[in-house]
Design an enzyme around this catalytic site. Structure first.
Site, mmCIF file in Angstrom:
data_model
loop_
_atom_site.group_PDB
_atom_site.id
_atom_site.type_symbol
_atom_site.label_atom_id
_atom_site.label_comp_id
_atom_site.label_asym_id
_atom_site.label_seq_id
_atom_site.Cartn_x
_atom_site.Cartn_y
_atom_site.Cartn_z
ATOM 1 N N ILE A 48 41.688 29.914 33.177
ATOM 2 C CA ILE A 48 40.872 29.303 34.228
ATOM 3 C C ILE A 48 39.387 29.588 34.025
ATOM 4 O O ILE A 48 38.556 28.868 34.568
ATOM 5 C CB ILE A 48 41.340 29.722 35.645
ATOM 6 C CG1 ILE A 48 41.237 31.233 35.853
ATOM 7 C CG2 ILE A 48 42.762 29.258 35.882
ATOM 8 C CD1 ILE A 48 41.633 31.670 37.274
ATOM 9 N N SER A 170 43.598 38.511 43.103
ATOM 10 C CA SER A 170 44.940 37.928 43.073
ATOM 11 C C SER A 170 45.642 38.224 44.389
ATOM 12 O O SER A 170 45.345 39.238 45.044
ATOM 13 C CB SER A 170 45.759 38.536 41.930
ATOM 14 O OG SER A 170 47.126 38.176 42.060
ATOM 15 N N TYR A 202 48.548 46.562 37.756
ATOM 16 C CA TYR A 202 47.800 45.289 37.755
ATOM 17 C C TYR A 202 47.391 44.931 39.190
ATOM 18 O O TYR A 202 46.230 44.602 39.451
ATOM 19 C CB TYR A 202 48.666 44.175 37.138
ATOM 20 C CG TYR A 202 48.036 42.795 37.267
ATOM 21 C CD1 TYR A 202 46.994 42.402 36.436
ATOM 22 C CD2 TYR A 202 48.473 41.904 38.250
ATOM 23 C CE1 TYR A 202 46.409 41.142 36.580
ATOM 24 C CE2 TYR A 202 47.896 40.650 38.388
ATOM 25 C CZ TYR A 202 46.869 40.279 37.551
ATOM 26 O OH TYR A 202 46.281 39.042 37.700
ATOM 27 N N LYS A 206 43.642 44.582 41.111
ATOM 28 C CA LYS A 206 43.206 43.397 41.860
ATOM 29 C C LYS A 206 42.777 43.793 43.277
ATOM 30 O O LYS A 206 41.885 43.167 43.856
ATOM 31 C CB LYS A 206 44.315 42.343 41.874
ATOM 32 C CG LYS A 206 44.610 41.790 40.471
ATOM 33 C CD LYS A 206 43.527 40.816 40.030
ATOM 34 C CE LYS A 206 42.935 41.060 38.688
ATOM 35 N NZ LYS A 206 41.893 40.082 38.327
ATOM 36 N N SER A 237 48.716 30.105 32.392
ATOM 37 C CA SER A 237 47.643 30.542 31.482
ATOM 38 C C SER A 237 48.216 31.529 30.468
ATOM 39 O O SER A 237 49.420 31.650 30.323
ATOM 40 C CB SER A 237 46.525 31.213 32.282
ATOM 41 O OG SER A 237 46.965 32.492 32.717
HETATM 42 N N1 LIG Z 1 47.435 33.406 35.791
HETATM 43 C C1 LIG Z 1 47.707 33.658 37.061
HETATM 44 O O1 LIG Z 1 48.710 33.207 37.599
HETATM 45 C C2 LIG Z 1 46.752 34.497 37.876
HETATM 46 C C3 LIG Z 1 47.110 34.799 39.203
HETATM 47 C C4 LIG Z 1 46.233 35.565 39.968
HETATM 48 C C5 LIG Z 1 45.053 36.007 39.407
HETATM 49 N N2 LIG Z 1 44.729 35.733 38.112
HETATM 50 C C6 LIG Z 1 43.455 36.237 37.566
HETATM 51 O O2 LIG Z 1 42.724 35.150 37.029
HETATM 52 C C7 LIG Z 1 41.807 35.632 36.038
HETATM 53 C C8 LIG Z 1 41.853 34.747 34.807
HETATM 54 O O3 LIG Z 1 43.140 34.860 34.236
HETATM 55 P P1 LIG Z 1 43.903 33.695 33.445
HETATM 56 O O4 LIG Z 1 45.141 33.434 34.186
HETATM 57 O O5 LIG Z 1 42.984 32.618 33.105
HETATM 58 O O6 LIG Z 1 44.346 34.556 32.148
HETATM 59 P P2 LIG Z 1 44.059 34.394 30.559
HETATM 60 O O7 LIG Z 1 44.373 33.002 30.149
HETATM 61 O O8 LIG Z 1 44.796 35.516 29.951
HETATM 62 O O9 LIG Z 1 42.487 34.637 30.454
HETATM 63 C C9 LIG Z 1 41.942 35.919 30.657
HETATM 64 C C10 LIG Z 1 40.583 36.016 30.026
HETATM 65 O O10 LIG Z 1 40.082 37.352 30.187
HETATM 66 C C11 LIG Z 1 39.616 37.795 28.928
HETATM 67 N N3 LIG Z 1 39.607 39.252 28.752
HETATM 68 C C12 LIG Z 1 40.665 40.090 28.700
HETATM 69 N N4 LIG Z 1 40.231 41.333 28.414
HETATM 70 C C13 LIG Z 1 38.897 41.276 28.271
HETATM 71 C C14 LIG Z 1 37.889 42.208 27.942
HETATM 72 N N5 LIG Z 1 38.185 43.501 27.682
HETATM 73 N N6 LIG Z 1 36.613 41.804 27.879
HETATM 74 C C15 LIG Z 1 36.292 40.510 28.115
HETATM 75 N N7 LIG Z 1 37.197 39.563 28.414
HETATM 76 C C16 LIG Z 1 38.486 39.946 28.488
HETATM 77 C C17 LIG Z 1 40.527 37.136 27.921
HETATM 78 O O11 LIG Z 1 39.938 37.190 26.630
HETATM 79 P P3 LIG Z 1 40.893 37.181 25.301
HETATM 80 O O12 LIG Z 1 41.377 35.768 25.134
HETATM 81 O O13 LIG Z 1 39.989 37.626 24.201
HETATM 82 O O14 LIG Z 1 42.003 38.132 25.568
HETATM 83 C C18 LIG Z 1 40.600 35.747 28.508
HETATM 84 O O15 LIG Z 1 39.452 35.019 28.164
HETATM 85 C C19 LIG Z 1 42.193 37.085 35.796
HETATM 86 O O16 LIG Z 1 41.285 37.928 36.473
HETATM 87 C C20 LIG Z 1 43.570 37.187 36.410
HETATM 88 O O17 LIG Z 1 43.847 38.504 36.844
HETATM 89 C C21 LIG Z 1 45.561 34.971 37.351
#
Ligand SMILES: NC(=O)c1ccc[n+]([C@@H]2O[C@H](COP(=O)([O-])OP(=O)(O)OC[C@H]3O[C@@H](n4cnc5c(N)ncnc54)[C@H](OP(=O)(O)O)[C@@H]3O)[C@@H](O)[C@H]2O)c1
Ligand SMILES: *[C@@H]1O[C@H](CO)[C@@H](O)[C@H](O)[C@H]1NC(C)=O
Length: 318
Positions: A48, A170, A202, A206, A237
């Site tokens: 996202i 989250s 986790y 959050k 994602s």
């Molecule tokens: N997916 C869900 O259902 C969901 C639900 C609730 C909340 N969220 C929250 O939404 C946010 C975005 O998640 P997403 O679902 O889009 O997940 P994602 O596709 O895994 O994307 C996460 C991003 O964070 C980056 N990241 C991880 N470790 C990092 C670090 N040490 N330094 C800089 N960047 C880092 C990743 O980079 P790399 O590609 O290099 O690893 C990636 O660009 C997160 O905060 C997650 O907790 C997601």
């Protein structure tokens, strides 16, 4: 037979409605344009974060993709430029799991970029382990890295107000808690390594995002900077890429149908960043593009202050 067909029809209908109403959720309807404004989106090479960056770039913002991997960041840069039709996008390396990297990112940014209007703390990780600074991985990346980054950029945000800080938390924060004993002893929210303890850590990280936003809003009173946190929905994602194989397989089965895609998943972030008139809600938590109440543990003044002060020490800010 006709009963059977009727049942199938109803099931398909309910499924369709469920998918389009419940899963999809509301869209950000703001028409705010961002010409002349600058936004940072952390973790914007995928998920996202990337769709958020594309939307902001389409609205004319100068967008900084703050990502940890140079290779993944540069591939995303080309994609964000192509999809948004904007050339006003740059990649800057940022590893939130390294206090040194956060400091060097902020230093470079403040030197070369005159403005900051939107800071989107989006990056997040689901992985147990330790950061470079010996902090728990999820505590260090999801909370401390963003805590330090925000503080180092706060003066610039104040100079450019009205400006906003948006942190992606989250719904999982509801089952989180902050174990200060464990934090003081291990610089981690928990030390377990099996499935449930890791999920819990986790969720704890959050909850840190929600408490951080709550405390930050207090500290920003009287300035032109406001802050918000949010649940983006359940998104298809890469977040579960480090999860154990059984969990990952179950997710893979259900997520195409039950989870939002990454454009749908960016809508509440965009709402918090763009919607006019949100200022009275600074410090609050959003979901499905609307403000939501949280349990008392997620708006507890003493816990929020204690976490802030501990974070100042652990990030080397004081
Ligand atoms: N997916 C869900 O259902 C969901 C639900 C609730 C909340 N969220 C929250 O939404 C946010 C975005 O998640 P997403 O679902 O889009 O997940 P994602 O596709 O895994 O994307 C996460 C991003 O964070 C980056 N990241 C991880 N470790 C990092 C670090 N040490 N330094 C800089 N960047 C880092 C990743 O980079 P790399 O590609 O290099 O690893 C990636 O660009 C997160 O905060 C997650 O907790 C997601
Ligand atoms: C989001 O809000 C819309 C409109 O208020 C509602 O119809 C939908 O069910 C909500 N979705 C979720 C996931 O809460």
């Amino acid at each position: 037979m006709s009963c059977f067909l009727l049942a199938v029809g109803i099931a398909v209908g309910v499924g369709f409605v469920f998918h389009h109403v419940v899963v999809k959720g509301r869209r950000c309807t703001s028409e705010t344009m961002l010409h002349g404004k600058t936004a940072i989106v952390t973790g914007s090479n995928t998920g996202i974060g990337k769709t958020t960056a594309i939307d902001l770039a389409k609205r004319g913002a100068r967008v900084i993709l703050a990502c940890r991997s140079v290779q993944r960041g540069e591939i995303a840069l080309a994609e964000v430029m192509r999809e948004s039709g904007s050339n006003n996008v740059v990649f800057m390396q940022l590893d939130l799991g390294s206090l040194r990297s956060v400091r060097s990112f902020a230093e470079t940014f403040l030197k070369i970029e005159p403005r900051l209007d939107l800071l989107i703390n989006n990056a997040g990780i689901y992985l147990q382990g330790k950061t470079e600074d010996n902090l728990g991985m999820m505590f260090g990346v999801n909370h401390i890295g963003h805590f330090l980054l925000t503080n180092l950029l706060l003066e610039r945000l104040k100079e450019c107000g009205p400006s906003r800080v948006v942190s992606v938390a989250s719904v999982g924060h509801n089952v989180g808690s902050i174990d200060f004993g464990c934090l003081n002893a291990h610089k981690a929210l928990g030390t377990g390594t099996s499935f449930f303890p890791v999920v819990k850590i986790y969720c704890d990280s959050k909850l840190c995002n929600v408490l951080f936003t709550y405390e930050l809003a207090k500290r920003l009173q009287g300035t032109d900077v406001t802050c918000y946190c949010l649940h983006p929905g359940a998104i298809n994602s890469e977040l579960a890429r480090n999860a154990n194989t059984v969990f990952a397989a179950v997710l893979k089965l259900i997520r195409g149908f039950f989870f939002k895609n990454t454009v749908q998943g960016a809508q509440t972030t965009l709402h918090c960043a763009l919607q006019e008139g949100l200022e009275p809600y600074s410090g609050r938590y959003f979901s499905n593009c609307s403000v939501r109440d949280v349990y008392s543990k997620a708006k507890d003044g003493d816990t929020a202050k204690k976490l802030w002060e501990l974070s100042e020490r652990l990030s080397g800010l004081v």
